[in-house]
Design an enzyme around this catalytic site. Structure first.
Site, PDB file in Angstrom:
ATOM      1  N   ARG A 257       0.856  -1.194   0.000  1.00 23.08           N
ATOM      2  CA  ARG A 257       0.000   0.000   0.000  1.00 23.08           C
ATOM      3  C   ARG A 257       0.888   1.238   0.000  1.00 23.08           C
ATOM      4  O   ARG A 257       1.503   1.551   1.003  1.00 23.08           O
ATOM      5  CB  ARG A 257      -0.893  -0.011   1.254  1.00 23.08           C
ATOM      6  CG  ARG A 257      -2.043   0.971   1.189  1.00 23.08           C
ATOM      7  CD  ARG A 257      -2.698   1.140   2.552  1.00 23.08           C
ATOM      8  NE  ARG A 257      -1.897   2.029   3.394  1.00 23.08           N
ATOM      9  CZ  ARG A 257      -2.033   2.134   4.719  1.00 23.08           C
ATOM     10  NH1 ARG A 257      -2.922   1.405   5.356  1.00 23.08           N
ATOM     11  NH2 ARG A 257      -1.277   2.979   5.402  1.00 23.08           N
ATOM     12  N   HIS A 261      -3.577   5.205   4.852  1.00 25.48           N
ATOM     13  CA  HIS A 261      -4.865   4.520   4.961  1.00 25.48           C
ATOM     14  C   HIS A 261      -5.911   5.254   4.113  1.00 25.48           C
ATOM     15  O   HIS A 261      -6.667   4.650   3.372  1.00 25.48           O
ATOM     16  CB  HIS A 261      -5.295   4.466   6.424  1.00 25.48           C
ATOM     17  CG  HIS A 261      -6.667   3.918   6.618  1.00 25.48           C
ATOM     18  ND1 HIS A 261      -6.989   2.619   6.286  1.00 25.48           N
ATOM     19  CD2 HIS A 261      -7.804   4.488   7.086  1.00 25.48           C
ATOM     20  CE1 HIS A 261      -8.273   2.412   6.555  1.00 25.48           C
ATOM     21  NE2 HIS A 261      -8.778   3.527   7.033  1.00 25.48           N
ATOM     22  N   TYR A 269       4.626   6.715   9.637  1.00 28.04           N
ATOM     23  CA  TYR A 269       5.093   5.437  10.192  1.00 28.04           C
ATOM     24  C   TYR A 269       5.750   4.541   9.136  1.00 28.04           C
ATOM     25  O   TYR A 269       6.202   3.445   9.436  1.00 28.04           O
ATOM     26  CB  TYR A 269       3.899   4.693  10.837  1.00 28.04           C
ATOM     27  CG  TYR A 269       2.674   4.660   9.933  1.00 28.04           C
ATOM     28  CD1 TYR A 269       2.507   3.660   8.993  1.00 28.04           C
ATOM     29  CD2 TYR A 269       1.701   5.662  10.010  1.00 28.04           C
ATOM     30  CE1 TYR A 269       1.420   3.640   8.137  1.00 28.04           C
ATOM     31  CE2 TYR A 269       0.598   5.654   9.157  1.00 28.04           C
ATOM     32  CZ  TYR A 269       0.467   4.645   8.232  1.00 28.04           C
ATOM     33  OH  TYR A 269      -0.610   4.644   7.392  1.00 28.04           O
TER      34      TYR A 269
END
Lengths: 351, 326
Positions: A257, A261, A269
């Protein structure tokens, strides 16, 4: 780096039964997915997208390729896409304008402004949108596949599950039920490295998601998820076996990914060099295009033409819906039940 | 006419719908060859085969989820919760997936989720629950709760034919305790959403459902004998959608209302009924709307404890007497 897993299944030397037109068709869906998402980013920055925006950048390959392996057409195979499986929906026949309308909460959107993003469905075309409770679509798709079995229809269900969502109870219950009933279901387990911000090592104690298949008594394989033809071939083979009555199959696709998100997530992160590596060295669309060129299956100008067509198609779809109205507020009261058609508004609304 | 128990009436209803419509099938734990924990589906596998009476793993979420998926495809699944207490394991699937499906996505999900409810049987905290309040709050679901053998049959048949998801609550204390003459060879249907006057009266109304219909009828009988009071008992039969018309009719008739249910009090269905009466029939009231319910504790096992916690006939008598004198 652990996340740069080497492919465990190689692409077939010759694309499995695919014609030149089909190879181009797959490229078209890849390009269409990416172009549509890029347009959605622009609309998001203009505040035209109402809610969050979820990208599938870097994992379009496995979405498109797995869906492409299904039997498509009216009332054929059915898949259940997740938020990052926009590509699979396009393959099944969802129209870019439907997705644009969904994100912008338009009255004419498939859910008439009730649901977000790719949460919509068309069972005749063969897709059943997810709800936000991850894992829930596994039992539901098990029920759809069970119906195929009960009716003796030679149809197959396919359900996507993210690495994080394999931790849910519904994933376990649904998969176990499907396996016991030997229903024709293919599970695409997407190892994309991040469940929101949580890495796999905090999510499960196995190395590969394919290992989980053993616990359900079903076959599980791991495939390089950014190798379009490998994913296509693995899915096609699992779909064939499921259709023949061999029950549930799990395919783990290793991918990555590359965005947060959702658009708001700055990915602090994520190691920067890791992102760069996946973008430069392992982009599924670039890899596929390169393979097509190098193998001389297609010509460069054909790919360029598709790129241009995708942009034109998305331009046209955007222009057609961007200024459409949102649904009228009172339409919210209709359709909770089959009957009566709508609830009355509360008493104080007429004061 | 033949005398049948509540359980047999339910069984007949299921059987007849399976005979009538090939898209109806049953799934649940031990429902097949074993015939279900209470034998509701005894003999079904022999008649309808394993494909239409599916023994499942202990997976309530999968049972409900798979039923939903099948229902989207035109099937009419009936999912059994072995004890209704375990429906909480499928709470997410029912409230988030099933209940919203039509509204958010235009998906028909005609499933029935049924199972044995209720106490008075020394079942303890996990085999005695009444889960209606947990689902009553969820738009998109329907909830029925028969008290009589006739409605046990009529409501299961109506629930299976309904185009929306229905939670069918059956009371295990009534399974073999209640018997009724039912016509044979007749398509017995109880319309969903319609309450029933179980006993006519003019002095006070008891609004109730499930097992406490019988406790209320017993109390009404005693009050007639001992106090000369004519108590009306309204059996709701369907909790969602609620029959407001029937509730207001009885309030307007007797002007005093006692709401009785076996479930605990706080956040229970009685509170909602009281609010509706307050909003729609305040001017008709000659006294406060009062409740008789279980105490707000998990249901304990020991007979002394269970009897204390649950509403008993004598509680209803006392409360009704107090309200009649108000």
């Amino acid at each position: 780096m652990a996340s740069r897993a080497a492919p465990t299944a190689q692409s077939p030397p010759v694309p499995g039964g695919l014609t030149r037109e089909q190879l181009l068709d797959i490229y078209r869906y890849l390009r269409l997915t990416r172009t549509l998402e890029e347009r959605l980013v622009a609309l998001y920055r203009q505040s035209k997208v109402i809610g969050g925006l979820f990208r599938s950048l870097g994992q379009e390959g496995e979405s498109v390729a797995s869906a492409y392996a299904l039997d498509r057409g009216p009332n054929r195979d059915i898949l259940s896409p997740l938020i990052r499986n926009l590509g699979s929906m396009l393959v099944m026949g969802a129209q870019p304008i439907q997705i644009l309308r969904q994100y912008m909460a338009k009255a004419e959107s498939p859910t008439r402004g009730r649901e977000l993003n790719v949460h919509f469905n068309d069972l005749e075309r063969g897709y059943l949108g997810q709800i936000s409770h991850l894992g829930d679509m596994v039992p539901v798709m098990a029920g759809i596949a069970l119906t195929f079995k009960l009716r003796g229809e030679r149809r197959v269900g396919l359900v996507y599950i993210g690495d994080g969502a394999t931790s849910t109870g519904t994933f376990h219950e649904g998969l176990n039920f499907a396996a016991v009933q030997r229903v024709p279901l293919v599970v695409i387990a997407e190892y994309n490295r991040w469940a929101y911000s949580t890495p796999p090592e905090k999510q499960f104690a196995v190395k590969d998601l394919a290992e989980k298949a053993k616990g359900y008594g079903i076959p599980g394989v791991t495939v390089d998820g950014n190798d379009v033809l490998a994913v296509y071939e693995a899915t096609r083979s699992a779909v064939e076996r499921a259709r023949a009555g061999d029950g549930v199959h799990l395919i783990e696709v290793k991918t990555y990914r590359r965005k947060g998100h959702a658009e708001h997530d700055d990915q602090h992160y994520v190691p920067k060099d890791e992102l760069d590596w996946w973008a430069k060295e392992n982009d599924p669309v670039d890899r596929y295009a390169k393979r097509l060129r190098q193998s001389e299956w297609v010509e460069e100008r054909e790919l360029q033409a598709i790129d241009g067509q995708a942009k034109a198609e998305i331009d046209q779809a955007t222009d057609a819906c961007v200024d459409e109205p949102l649904p009228p507020g009172a339409s919210a009261l209709a359709g909770v039940y089959a009957g009566p058609p709508a609830l009355p508004p509360h008493w104080y609304r007429s004061l | 006419m033949a005398e049948v128990t509540y359980l047999e009436a339910l069984r007949q209803g299921l059987w007849e719908e399976m005979e009538r419509d090939p898209s109806v099938f049953i799934l649940g734990e031990d429902v097949g060859a074993y015939g279900g924990a209470f034998k509701v589906t005894e003999g079904f596998t022999k008649r309808f085969g394993e494909e239409r009476v599916i023994d499942t793993p202990i997976s309530e979420a999968a049972i409900v989820g798979a039923a939903a998926g099948a229902a989207h495809m035109g099937m009419r699944p009936v999912a059994e919760m072995q004890f209704i207490d375990f429906i909480s394991c499928a709470y997410d699937m029912l409230t988030n997936y099933v209940a919203t499906a039509r509204y958010r996505a235009g998906l028909a999900t005609p499933i029935v989720v049924r199972g044995p409810c209720g106490g008075y049987v020394r079942g303890g905290p996990f085999h005695s629950q009444n889960p209606e309040a947990a689902f009553f709050h969820t738009p998109g679901l329907k909830i029925v709760y028969p008290a009589t053998a006739r409605d046990a049959k009529g409501l299961i048949k109506a629930s299976i034919r309904d185009d929306d998801p229905v939670i069918y609550l059956e009371h295990k204390w009534l399974y073999r305790r209640i018997k009724e003459q039912l016509p044979e060879g007749e398509d017995l249907l109880t319309p969903i959403g319609e309450a029933r006057v179980a006993r006519e009266g003019k002095d006070l109304s008891i609004v109730t459902y499930g097992a406490t219909v019988w406790k209320s009828l017993e109390a009404a009988e005693q009050l007639a004998k001992d106090d000369g009071l004519a108590v009306e008992v309204l059996d709701l039969r369907t909790l969602l959608p609620m029959d407001d018309t029937a509730i207001m009719r009885t309030v307007e008739k007797t002007n005093k209302v006692l709401i009785v249910h076996e479930d605990t009090r706080t956040g229970g269905v009685a509170g909602e009924i009281a609010a509706r009466i307050n909003e729609q029939a305040f001017a008709w009231l000659d006294g406060p709307i009062m409740r008789v319910t279980a105490h707000d504790v998990p249901l304990p096992y020991a007979p002394t404890l269970e009897d204390f916690v649950l509403p008993q006939t004598e509680d209803i008598v006392k409360a009704a007497r107090w309200l009649a004198a108000y």
